[in-house]
Design a protein around this motif. Structure first.
Motif, PDB file in Angstrom:
ATOM      1  N   ARG A 155      73.781  -6.881 -12.642  1.00  0.00           N
ATOM      2  CA  ARG A 155      74.528  -7.201 -11.434  1.00  0.00           C
ATOM      3  C   ARG A 155      75.756  -8.043 -11.775  1.00  0.00           C
ATOM      4  O   ARG A 155      75.647  -9.129 -12.351  1.00  0.00           O
ATOM      5  CB  ARG A 155      73.640  -7.952 -10.445  1.00  0.00           C
ATOM      6  N   ALA A 176      78.507  -5.917  -6.616  1.00  0.00           N
ATOM      7  CA  ALA A 176      77.353  -5.812  -7.513  1.00  0.00           C
ATOM      8  C   ALA A 176      77.710  -5.042  -8.772  1.00  0.00           C
ATOM      9  O   ALA A 176      77.129  -5.265  -9.836  1.00  0.00           O
ATOM     10  CB  ALA A 176      76.189  -5.151  -6.791  1.00  0.00           C
ATOM     11  N   TYR A 177      78.684  -4.135  -8.652  1.00  0.00           N
ATOM     12  CA  TYR A 177      79.167  -3.366  -9.800  1.00  0.00           C
ATOM     13  C   TYR A 177      80.687  -3.292  -9.728  1.00  0.00           C
ATOM     14  O   TYR A 177      81.267  -3.028  -8.678  1.00  0.00           O
ATOM     15  CB  TYR A 177      78.588  -1.952  -9.796  1.00  0.00           C
TER      16      TYR A 177
END
Length: 341
Positions: free
Chosen positions: A114, A47-48
């Protein structure tokens, strides 16, 4: 002699939007494939990503830090193909060696903070934020006195030359009208001058009556495989209302546009069970200060995949030297995509 059947026999189809032709050879879809197959890239992403220059708070190539953005984020491209500071100039040598300076602005739009979400994985409300940003940027850039065209587009996937997997699109705004929109401007203007109606409105009326190439519609937009499609699973999203540009979309129409994008890109991902690559872009009236009643707002999607996740369509040989060519018909492509909704 056999009776011509477009589902079986080679034929050419005319594209009234750009005035060009495509050769359709449906019988070739039956041939076995022993050519190149693409390697699939792993799609598992966090997500990161601390190493991604588009993720929130990370450092970009120019040393600037991205803010801790929580929705769609826009910034000037650090390596833009166009520059607002380009001075006027050029040369003309005998009418054969001609160059002229081009001024413009390039922007990057991160669809989401995201790192792991593409448009089909975002909900309609989040895509609506993207549409809002597209609308705002078109209006703001279009007001600049040296900007006469605003091109909003996305290259999705490494196969389409995307240099960063973080879901994002681009805007290139420039002083002149590029070749493809210029063709569409000319063709639509000629049709409007003759009929006093939108070319795409009349085309859409025929498609809605036929239905064989329609794959999805809601109250305000229709998604279809164009009769003249070049790429195997090429599509268009067309507004039902004759409007010229994204700035004219109502709130209800922006919601419907976001829904159409969500439904189409989700179907693409289902087609070969991968994150489906494509280049997409909005075509709308130039921002040259002229009235363009002929223009009808629409969005193109050009995906390269042909038979599977590993077999793509190549534009080579005859396509480069003659004209575009496709094997499967637009009707066959539409039927396959429609079944995924």
């Amino acid at each position: 002699m056999a009776t011509f059947n477009a589902a079986d026999h080679p034929h050419r189809r005319y594209n009234p939007l750009n005035g060009e032709w495509v050769l359709v050879s449906p019988h070739r879809a039956k041939r076995p494939w022993q050519g190149q197959q693409e390697e699939l890239s792993p799609e598992m992403r966090p997500a990161y990503d601390p190493g991604c220059y588009l993720c929130p708070t990370n450092v970009r190539a120019n040393g600037e830090h991205n803010p801790a953005y929580t929705s769609t984020y826009v910034f000037d491209n650090d390596f833009g193909a166009l520059q607002a500071t380009t001075p006027p100039g050029g040369f003309n040598k005998g009418g054969l060696l001609v160059a002229e300076s081009e001024r413009g602005i390039c922007k990057v739009i991160c669809f989401s903070p995201r790192h792991d979400l593409t448009l089909p994985q975002m909900d309609v409300a989040a895509i609506r934020h993207v549409v809002d940003v597209w609308q705002q940027e078109y209006e703001e850039l279009g007001k600049l006195d040296f900007i006469n065209h605003v091109q909003i587009f996305e290259n999705k996937g490494a196969m389409m030359g995307c240099s960063n997997p973080h879901p994002h699109g681009q805007i290139w705004a420039q002083s002149t009208i590029p070749a493809e929109p210029a063709k569409e401007t000319m063709q639509q203007a000629a049709y409007y001058s003759q009929h006093q109606r939108s070319l795409l409105q009349d085309y859409l009326d025929q498609e809605l009556a036929d239905t064989s190439r329609i794959i999805y519609q809601n109250e305000h937009f229709v998604t279809l495989v164009p009769f003249w499609a070049v790429w195997p699973f090429e599509t268009m999203i067309i507004s039902k209302r004759h409007l010229q540009h994204i700035g004219q979309l109502t709130d209800a129409e922006k919601d419907a546009f976001a829904d159409a994008i969500k439904q189409l890109t989700t179907a693409y991902d289902k087609l070969f069970n991968i994150s489906f690559p494509y280049s997409s872009g909005i075509h709308q009236q130039p921002t040259d200060g002229q009235e363009h009643p002929e223009w009808h707002f629409h969005m193109h999607f050009y995906p390269p995949l042909l038979r599977s996740a590993t077999v793509k369509k190549f534009m080579v040989g005859y396509e480069m030297l003659g004209e575009p060519q496709r094997d499967i018909t637009a009707e066959t492509s539409a039927e396959k995509l429609r079944s995924l909704f």
